[in-house]
Design a protein around this motif. Structure first.
Motif, PDB file in Angstrom:
ATOM      1  N   HIS A  38       0.848  -1.198   0.000  1.00  0.00           N
ATOM      2  CA  HIS A  38       0.000   0.000   0.000  1.00  0.00           C
ATOM      3  C   HIS A  38       0.880   1.243   0.000  1.00  0.00           C
ATOM      4  N   PHE A  39       0.601   2.164  -0.923  1.00  0.00           N
ATOM      5  CA  PHE A  39       1.303   3.441  -1.012  1.00  0.00           C
ATOM      6  C   PHE A  39       0.363   4.566  -0.594  1.00  0.00           C
ATOM      7  N   ASP A  40       0.786   5.362   0.375  1.00  0.00           N
ATOM      8  CA  ASP A  40       0.020   6.532   0.827  1.00  0.00           C
ATOM      9  C   ASP A  40       0.695   7.771   0.230  1.00  0.00           C
ATOM     10  N   ILE A  41       0.292   8.142  -0.981  1.00  0.00           N
ATOM     11  CA  ILE A  41       0.973   9.207  -1.720  1.00  0.00           C
ATOM     12  C   ILE A  41       0.319  10.565  -1.470  1.00  0.00           C
ATOM     13  N   TYR A  42       1.032  11.620  -1.820  1.00  0.00           N
ATOM     14  CA  TYR A  42       0.474  12.972  -1.782  1.00  0.00           C
ATOM     15  C   TYR A  42      -0.022  13.374  -3.167  1.00  0.00           C
ATOM     16  N   GLY A  43       0.721  13.021  -4.202  1.00  0.00           N
ATOM     17  CA  GLY A  43       0.283  13.266  -5.569  1.00  0.00           C
ATOM     18  C   GLY A  43       0.319  14.722  -5.995  1.00  0.00           C
ATOM     19  N   TRP A  44       1.098  15.527  -5.297  1.00  0.00           N
ATOM     20  CA  TRP A  44       1.092  16.962  -5.574  1.00  0.00           C
ATOM     21  C   TRP A  44       2.461  17.544  -5.258  1.00  0.00           C
ATOM     22  N   GLN A  45       2.926  18.435  -6.112  1.00  0.00           N
ATOM     23  CA  GLN A  45       4.166  19.169  -5.887  1.00  0.00           C
ATOM     24  C   GLN A  45       3.783  20.560  -5.372  1.00  0.00           C
ATOM     25  N   PRO A  46       4.016  20.854  -4.081  1.00  0.00           N
ATOM     26  CA  PRO A  46       3.525  22.113  -3.513  1.00  0.00           C
ATOM     27  C   PRO A  46       4.182  23.357  -4.093  1.00  0.00           C
ATOM     28  N   SER A  47       5.450  23.285  -4.466  1.00  0.00           N
ATOM     29  CA  SER A  47       6.146  24.419  -5.062  1.00  0.00           C
ATOM     30  C   SER A  47       7.057  23.897  -6.156  1.00  0.00           C
ATOM     31  N   ALA A  48       7.293  24.727  -7.150  1.00  0.00           N
ATOM     32  CA  ALA A  48       8.036  24.277  -8.325  1.00  0.00           C
ATOM     33  C   ALA A  48       9.474  23.926  -7.965  1.00  0.00           C
ATOM     34  N   ALA A  49       9.968  22.872  -8.578  1.00  0.00           N
ATOM     35  CA  ALA A  49      11.357  22.445  -8.460  1.00  0.00           C
ATOM     36  C   ALA A  49      11.783  21.950  -9.843  1.00  0.00           C
ATOM     37  N   PRO A  50      13.086  21.858 -10.110  1.00  0.00           N
ATOM     38  CA  PRO A  50      13.515  21.398 -11.433  1.00  0.00           C
ATOM     39  C   PRO A  50      12.881  20.061 -11.819  1.00  0.00           C
ATOM     40  N   GLY A  51      12.182  20.061 -12.952  1.00  0.00           N
ATOM     41  CA  GLY A  51      11.531  18.855 -13.429  1.00  0.00           C
ATOM     42  C   GLY A  51      10.222  18.537 -12.751  1.00  0.00           C
ATOM     43  N   ARG A  52       9.853  19.345 -11.770  1.00  0.00           N
ATOM     44  CA  ARG A  52       8.632  19.088 -11.009  1.00  0.00           C
ATOM     45  C   ARG A  52       7.860  20.394 -10.828  1.00  0.00           C
ATOM     46  N   PRO A  53       7.112  20.808 -11.840  1.00  0.00           N
ATOM     47  CA  PRO A  53       6.336  22.037 -11.696  1.00  0.00           C
ATOM     48  C   PRO A  53       5.274  21.879 -10.619  1.00  0.00           C
ATOM     49  N   LYS A  54       4.855  22.994 -10.063  1.00  0.00           N
ATOM     50  CA  LYS A  54       3.803  22.957  -9.056  1.00  0.00           C
ATOM     51  C   LYS A  54       2.561  22.315  -9.645  1.00  0.00           C
ATOM     52  N   GLY A  55       1.978  21.376  -8.913  1.00  0.00           N
ATOM     53  CA  GLY A  55       0.773  20.712  -9.390  1.00  0.00           C
ATOM     54  C   GLY A  55       0.853  19.216  -9.225  1.00  0.00           C
ATOM     55  N   GLY A  56       0.033  18.507  -9.979  1.00  0.00           N
ATOM     56  CA  GLY A  56      -0.042  17.060  -9.886  1.00  0.00           C
ATOM     57  C   GLY A  56       1.297  16.389 -10.108  1.00  0.00           C
ATOM     58  N   ALA A  57       1.517  15.288  -9.382  1.00  0.00           N
ATOM     59  CA  ALA A  57       2.815  14.605  -9.446  1.00  0.00           C
ATOM     60  C   ALA A  57       2.627  13.104  -9.349  1.00  0.00           C
ATOM     61  N   GLY A  58       3.433  12.390 -10.114  1.00  0.00           N
ATOM     62  CA  GLY A  58       3.507  10.952  -9.964  1.00  0.00           C
ATOM     63  C   GLY A  58       4.420  10.596  -8.805  1.00  0.00           C
ATOM     64  N   GLN A  59       4.032   9.606  -8.033  1.00  0.00           N
ATOM     65  CA  GLN A  59       4.852   9.147  -6.916  1.00  0.00           C
ATOM     66  C   GLN A  59       4.751   7.635  -6.809  1.00  0.00           C
ATOM     67  N   GLY A  60       5.890   6.986  -6.757  1.00  0.00           N
ATOM     68  CA  GLY A  60       5.919   5.544  -6.569  1.00  0.00           C
ATOM     69  C   GLY A  60       5.829   4.738  -7.848  1.00  0.00           C
ATOM     70  N   MET A  61       5.513   5.373  -8.972  1.00  0.00           N
ATOM     71  CA  MET A  61       5.323   4.610 -10.205  1.00  0.00           C
ATOM     72  C   MET A  61       6.611   3.941 -10.670  1.00  0.00           C
ATOM     73  N   ARG A  62       7.706   4.693 -10.670  1.00  0.00           N
ATOM     74  CA  ARG A  62       8.960   4.119 -11.154  1.00  0.00           C
ATOM     75  C   ARG A  62       9.569   3.174 -10.126  1.00  0.00           C
TER      76      ARG A  62
END
Length: 464
Positions: A429-453
């Motif tokens: 079981h993965f308890d993800i957040y699924g969101w990038q709170p502030s922009a970072a390189p390669g990770r714009p603010k907004g929806g985010a994949g987590q755990g997929m890779r």
């Protein structure tokens, strides 16, 4: 499907990009650097620090190439080292002219593609114009498949509930199935009661769109992998209504569904679904308020037969997942994985960037952790701590969906879900957040994949 990035074709016209580390007496410039270029870099204050960029001029004022700082080898703050280069370099095709020791160029190339993502459904956005020639030795098709899964997950999460209700999430699943030859079965509305999915029905019956269970099966032979993703398309909290400050991001409460669809997209593009029996289950609902909304104090009888006392209607995700997991478990898959934006407790424990996962098998858990570490998709194991089982047993029913006390919220939620799995070879079981709170390189603010890779790269070891 969002518009996907591409690699540039190899060409003699591609501009050279040199990756540079700091040295003891200034940046460790490549041996090909001319004295004039070295002097220019020094004048610009270029030291090889991570993210530093120094464009090199031609005699007539054009661009001859660029130096890009990647920092000391031991530093790992920037997950996607080349993402900032993608965002900073001027338009053109860029070729990596050197390969510093210890640099993962596949992850670097992936970060470059991630940096080009923009959510453009409602307004145009400028996409970085620098294109990368895929580095030699890097599997371009694999990197592009990883990017496709991430782009899909980001787009689904970023879309507001006005355009991403249960019907729309079903449509996205059908589109994915059509791309890859999967079959889709959907049980919706009162048919959920007729076919024994009472908790999915109870949570979603007050929504503007009927609740549903989306079931995808991909053609293939081999061990069975079942992915279950929480698809709460908007979460008001139900009658235990959230305050506005907590409701603002609830379009992302279907992030678990977005992630399992994104992972499925990547698996299918890589041809890996042919070697397994992949099933994807998504309970898609809106947790809304109306006269027929489920109430605090209600007792629900789940598909598995376990009774659940509802002590907080805002702990609805584990209810819909319970019915879906019970269905999944009936086939005894070799590996059963649930992904959900489930608890605030997980964020308090590990923050938004490091999702916890739960697994009883030490070797499987180690494979997932190591794959996440090695592929820039970090995850962290938390325990199914059995001494806390009594916290989810209210006395009046078999289970409590929201035990009081405020302690161990992520663990008690995971223990709740585990009650609906018995036959699966392994359950994660993965308890993800699924969101990038502030922009970072390669990770714009907004929806985010987590755990997929992490999952993708652990599968060969787990399912062997």
């Amino acid at each position: 499907m969002p518009e996907l990035p591409e690699f540039a074709a190899p060409s003699d016209a591609a501009l050279h990009l040199w990756l540079v580390r700091p040295g003891t007496d200034g940046p460790d410039l490549p041996p090909e650097t001319t004295p004039a270029a070295a002097a220019w870099a020094k004048a610009q204050g270029f030291a090889g620090k991570a993210g530093q960029l120094c464009l090199l001029p031609t005699p007539d004022g054009g661009i001859a190439g660029a130096l890009y700082g990647i920092g000391p080898q031991s530093k790992g703050r920037d997950r996607y080292l080349l993402a900032k280069a993608a965002e900073s370099l001027p338009k053109g095709d860029w070729y990596l002219a050197n390969r510093p020791e210890g640099l993962d160029l596949a992850t670097g190339a992936l970060g470059w593609l991630f940096a080009q993502y923009r959510f453009t459904r409602y307004r145009k956005a400028e996409v970085p114009a620098a294109r990368l020639v895929c580095p030699e030795g890097v599997d371009a098709q694999r990197v592009l498949a990883l990017a496709a899964g991430e782009y899909l997950a980001r787009d689904l999460i970023n879309t507001p509930a006005s355009d991403m209700g249960p019907e729309d999430l079903e449509r996205a699943a059908r589109d994915l199935a059509a791309r890859h030859g999967a079959t889709v079965t959907v049980i919706a509305g009162d048919d959920l009661l007729a076919q024994n999915f009472p908790m999915i029905h109870a949570v979603g019956r007050a929504g503007a769109q009927a609740p549903r269970l989306i079931d995808l099966r991909f053609p293939g032979e081999g061990p069975m992998l079942t992915l279950v993703g929480k698809g709460v398309c908007f979460d008001t909290g139900g009658l235990d209504i959230k305050p506005p400050s907590s409701m603002g991001l609830m379009k992302k409460d279907m992030g678990g569904a977005a992630n399992v669809l994104g992972l499925s997209e990547t698996l299918a593009r890589l041809g890996l679904t042919a070697g397994m029996r992949l099933r994807v289950l998504i309970p898609a609902v809106e947790n809304a308020i109306a006269g027929n909304a489920f109430r605090p104090g209600d007792i629900l009888t789940s598909r598995k037969g376990l009774t659940v006392e509802v002590n907080n209607t805002d702990a609805e995700g584990r209810l819909v997942l319970g019915d879906a997991l019970a269905l999944a478990d009936e086939e005894a898959p070799a590996l059963l994985i649930s992904m959900a934006t489930l608890t605030g407790a997980a964020r308090v424990a590990l923050g938004p960037d490091l999702p916890p996962f739960f697994c009883d098998d030490d070797s499987v858990a180690q494979s997932v952790h190591d794959a996440g570490r090695d592929h820039a998709d970090p995850v962290w194991r938390l325990p199914f701590w059995e001494p806390y089982e009594s916290m989810i047993e209210p006395g009046i029913a078999d289970l409590d969906n929201a035990p009081g006390g405020g302690f161990a919220g992520a663990i008690t939620a995971a223990l709740f879900l585990r009650r609906f799995t018995e036959k699966a070879g392994n359950y994660i079981h993965f308890d993800i957040y699924g969101w990038q709170p502030s922009a970072a390189p390669g990770r714009p603010k907004g929806g985010a994949g987590q755990g997929m890779r992490a999952i993708l790269n652990a599968l060969p070891e787990i399912l062997k």
